[in-house]
Design a protein around this motif. Sequence first.
Motif, PDB file in Angstrom:
ATOM      1  N   GLY A  32       0.819  -1.211   0.000  1.00  0.00           N
ATOM      2  CA  GLY A  32       0.000   0.000   0.000  1.00  0.00           C
ATOM      3  C   GLY A  32       0.847   1.253   0.000  1.00  0.00           C
ATOM      4  O   GLY A  32       0.575   2.209  -0.744  1.00  0.00           O
ATOM      5  N   ILE A  83      -6.412   4.325   0.241  1.00  0.00           N
ATOM      6  CA  ILE A  83      -5.991   3.048   0.824  1.00  0.00           C
ATOM      7  C   ILE A  83      -6.416   3.042   2.283  1.00  0.00           C
ATOM      8  O   ILE A  83      -6.065   3.956   3.045  1.00  0.00           O
ATOM      9  CB  ILE A  83      -4.473   2.837   0.695  1.00  0.00           C
ATOM     10  N   ASP A  96      -5.790   1.110   5.500  1.00  0.00           N
ATOM     11  CA  ASP A  96      -4.815   0.146   6.026  1.00  0.00           C
ATOM     12  C   ASP A  96      -5.230  -0.304   7.428  1.00  0.00           C
ATOM     13  O   ASP A  96      -4.962   0.366   8.418  1.00  0.00           O
ATOM     14  CB  ASP A  96      -3.421   0.774   6.051  1.00  0.00           C
TER      15      ASP A  96
END
Length: 578
Positions: A366, A486, A488
Amino acid sequence: MVPLLSINNLSIQFKSETELHTAVNNISFEIAAGELIAIVGESGSGKSITALSVLQLLPKQSTVSGEILFHQQETVDILKLSKKKINNIRGNKIAMIFQEPMTSLNPVFTCGYQVMESLQLHKQLSKKIARQETIKLFEKVQLPDPEILVDRYPHELSGGQKQRVMIAMAMCCNPALLIADEPTTALDVTVQKKILQLIKSLQQPVLSDGQNNMGVIFISHDLDVVSDIADKILVMYKGEIVEQGNAKDILFAPKHPYTKALLACKPAAQKKGTRLKVVSDFIEQPEISSVFFTQSEPLKTFTPPSLINNSFLQIENLKVYFPIKKNIFGSATEFFKAIDDVSFTVAQGDIVGLVGESGCGKTTLGRTILQLVKQTSGKILLNGKDLSQIPSAALRNMRKDLQIVFQDPYGSLNPHINIGDAILEPLKVNGIFNNNKQRREKVIELLEKVSLDTNFITRYPHQFSGGQRQRICIARALALNPSFLIFDESVSALDVSVQAQVLNLLTDLKMEFGFTAIFISHNLSVVHYMCNRILVMYKGKIVENGDADQVYHHPKNAYTQALLKAIPGKTGISLSSK
């Protein structure tokens, strides 16, 4: 039969400058030797405060009433013990495993030294014998290479290994009672399963005659986690025990709406494409549990069909290697392959799940996509542009379209800046709007979109719960209206109901903003619920890539199958109240 521990009419209050807050309200329960009782509830329910009171670890501003009777050779009321006597019990007769091993272990001492210290204090062993006993304990808790790990520091161990060290430390004096406070929260499902099995297996005789087994109080916010190990379950809500009894009765025939809510809020308990229920739904509408599976609100389709074939992100043969050995000339001779020849595509408007255990490379992947980590080789094409070939100045301008929501919201927010300024900052840095008044109006709009009170704008991060802080981080990530996000591990450490709220919020925001996203997690149930496609990573490689339903229900790779088998309560639990 005399119980090991009896808690009678326990109440705990905390004094503030203006009021008296009741954290635990008149609770009573017992635990027998050899029994594992799970105390389950969300953050703030009073479960950890109850556990801390058993070892007199509450802060000075607390007021405690009731009895905590510890029955051994003689019965003592723990609340009335002197400091000297309670110190003889702590870590010796009653031990505790805390939630976060990294903050529980001293970073300047080796793991072995910290276990040896307890053995030398309570058992008066010599340093040599204490070291030998520590190595045996490390073997018992299934740590690899115990002779080596005994001299390692906490930061050199993985999360699961650190938790095993904490278990070894708690078990070193053969306690009669073990208190485990959220010992598996945020751990990978496979590591979590091993830790749960380990704790259960360590319920062994603690007296020389072998008649008494260790009692365990296991604290969790997740009923599924304790479903395979608990003998009895206590459910706490707002400082009170709302339901307690045999584990099977609680799990398969819950009576209280709150218990039903804890069972129903997880994605695994609901059909993909339906809106997740939250605790408030059950508390405000107790009758909802009887119609839960037939009247869940359907969700809109995540991805517009017209966009699904448009490639937005292409990863081609991506490699990220970190040197771990060098020769005398400084040239790398050995590498750790964090990302090893990974290729995949993400369609515009799609949400792709990235799943794997800690250390598999998913977070590195990522961050490499966002160019926070530089790749060794390979291409990262965003709308046809190779990000690694874009000059730094141009890449900086692109960053407003590329955002990330990290796992730890508290670590992501500056404790010295109020949340209004934290959300406003990226708007100011990127020159969005003409003045701070317009930016402040945008901040208020974003707070409303993530369902936070706009009056909170001047508050600081420490004044919010974990779920609220994560909403703030999401608002900040959306401030620049990014085209790619993204996430995470952004819900991994949240209570099940708060997790459901955040997942519902992300679904709503996805439909409104139309962003493309990669959703990183170690929990396949959550990823299956959120995503159209799933990528499974193992040791830096993509071992499975396919439709979410296909990967979740019919996995082909052995590693994916192992991840699914380790998920507690994957099939959901009945909400029947019969």
